[in-house]
Scaffold this motif. Sequence first.
Motif, PDB file in Angstrom:
ATOM      1  N   ASP A  98      -1.636   9.698   5.364  1.00  0.00           N
ATOM      2  CA  ASP A  98      -3.095   9.577   5.498  1.00  0.00           C
ATOM      3  C   ASP A  98      -3.417   8.168   6.018  1.00  0.00           C
ATOM      4  O   ASP A  98      -2.594   7.255   5.934  1.00  0.00           O
ATOM      5  N   MET A  99      -4.622   8.028   6.586  1.00  0.00           N
ATOM      6  CA  MET A  99      -4.979   6.791   7.279  1.00  0.00           C
ATOM      7  C   MET A  99      -4.999   5.560   6.364  1.00  0.00           C
ATOM      8  O   MET A  99      -4.631   4.469   6.761  1.00  0.00           O
ATOM      9  N   LYS A 100      -5.403   5.776   5.107  1.00  0.00           N
ATOM     10  CA  LYS A 100      -5.471   4.650   4.173  1.00  0.00           C
ATOM     11  C   LYS A 100      -4.059   4.121   3.881  1.00  0.00           C
ATOM     12  O   LYS A 100      -3.801   2.926   3.967  1.00  0.00           O
ATOM     13  N   THR A 101      -3.144   5.041   3.581  1.00  0.00           N
ATOM     14  CA  THR A 101      -1.754   4.653   3.279  1.00  0.00           C
ATOM     15  C   THR A 101      -1.110   4.013   4.502  1.00  0.00           C
ATOM     16  O   THR A 101      -0.439   2.985   4.395  1.00  0.00           O
ATOM     17  N   HIS A 103      -2.358   2.383   7.060  1.00  0.00           N
ATOM     18  CA  HIS A 103      -2.832   1.067   7.486  1.00  0.00           C
ATOM     19  C   HIS A 103      -2.967   0.086   6.317  1.00  0.00           C
ATOM     20  O   HIS A 103      -3.497  -1.012   6.497  1.00  0.00           O
ATOM     21  N   LYS A 104      -2.438   0.479   5.169  1.00  0.00           N
ATOM     22  CA  LYS A 104      -2.540  -0.380   3.982  1.00  0.00           C
ATOM     23  C   LYS A 104      -1.754  -1.679   4.183  1.00  0.00           C
ATOM     24  O   LYS A 104      -0.644  -1.665   4.695  1.00  0.00           O
ATOM     25  N   MET A 144     -12.927   7.713  10.341  1.00  0.00           N
ATOM     26  CA  MET A 144     -11.677   7.201   9.749  1.00  0.00           C
ATOM     27  C   MET A 144     -11.714   5.675   9.609  1.00  0.00           C
ATOM     28  O   MET A 144     -10.835   5.090   8.967  1.00  0.00           O
ATOM     29  N   ASP A 147     -11.136   3.927   6.316  1.00  0.00           N
ATOM     30  CA  ASP A 147      -9.782   4.000   5.745  1.00  0.00           C
ATOM     31  C   ASP A 147      -8.783   3.136   6.508  1.00  0.00           C
ATOM     32  O   ASP A 147      -7.639   2.980   6.090  1.00  0.00           O
ATOM     33  N   ILE A 148      -9.195   2.640   7.685  1.00  0.00           N
ATOM     34  CA  ILE A 148      -8.264   1.888   8.541  1.00  0.00           C
ATOM     35  C   ILE A 148      -8.564   0.387   8.510  1.00  0.00           C
ATOM     36  O   ILE A 148      -7.657  -0.430   8.351  1.00  0.00           O
ATOM     37  N   GLN A 151      -7.941  -2.684   5.147  1.00  0.00           N
ATOM     38  CA  GLN A 151      -7.077  -2.199   4.054  1.00  0.00           C
ATOM     39  C   GLN A 151      -5.964  -3.192   3.760  1.00  0.00           C
ATOM     40  O   GLN A 151      -5.460  -3.833   4.637  1.00  0.00           O
TER      41      GLN A 151
END
Length: 151
Positions: A98-101, A103-104, A144, A147-148, A151
């Motif tokens: 997923d985008m959060k994970t 680009h974390k 998105m 979430d990007i 982060q």
Amino acid sequence: MKGRRILGWTLVLVVLAVNLGACAAMAPEPAPSLYKRLGGRDGIALVVDDFVANLVADARVNARFKGMQVPAVFKLKSNLSDQICDAAGGPCSYLGRDMKTTHKGMRVTDAEWSATVENLSKALDKHKVGAKEKSELLGLLGPMKGDIVGQ
Ligand code: HEM
């Protein structure tokens, strides 16, 4: 007399059948999906190729992709293609992270986000994707951002 009545009713039925047939033929076709209008898998893959090439050539963001090995670039392109295909209503499933994970820890900035969207937009223009399709796709990816970035 009876014969005439039967003939009359037969005529009415024939006229009705012809009209109903014409109505069915005039029913509007469902609009093709954004996936189809982007040229399907092949059209999307061409856009993604140029999108990534633009990112790699852009000093505002290319440090992020520096040192990426060929298989990693291949995976990135494949994931981006699946993600676009999936979001555009195509027969694909995005199976990447997923985008959060993803680009974390990157602390992607607003400026990098804008540069990335610009690079995607340039790739869409190169492949003559229409203004309507372009704004539909950017409208699907835009949400998105939260979430990007940052982060
Ligand atoms: C429209 C906005 C964006 C979308 C749709 C997007 C999508 C993706 C996808 C699908 C991946 C692969 C996920 C996976 O490997 O499982 C990815 C990876 C990556 N993205 Fe983004 N991204 C966007 C914006 C950005 C921005 C603004 C940056 C920074 C400038 C960035 C930097 C990266 C990097 C460095 C990777 C590779 C991560 C890795 O392999 O570990 N992305 N992105």
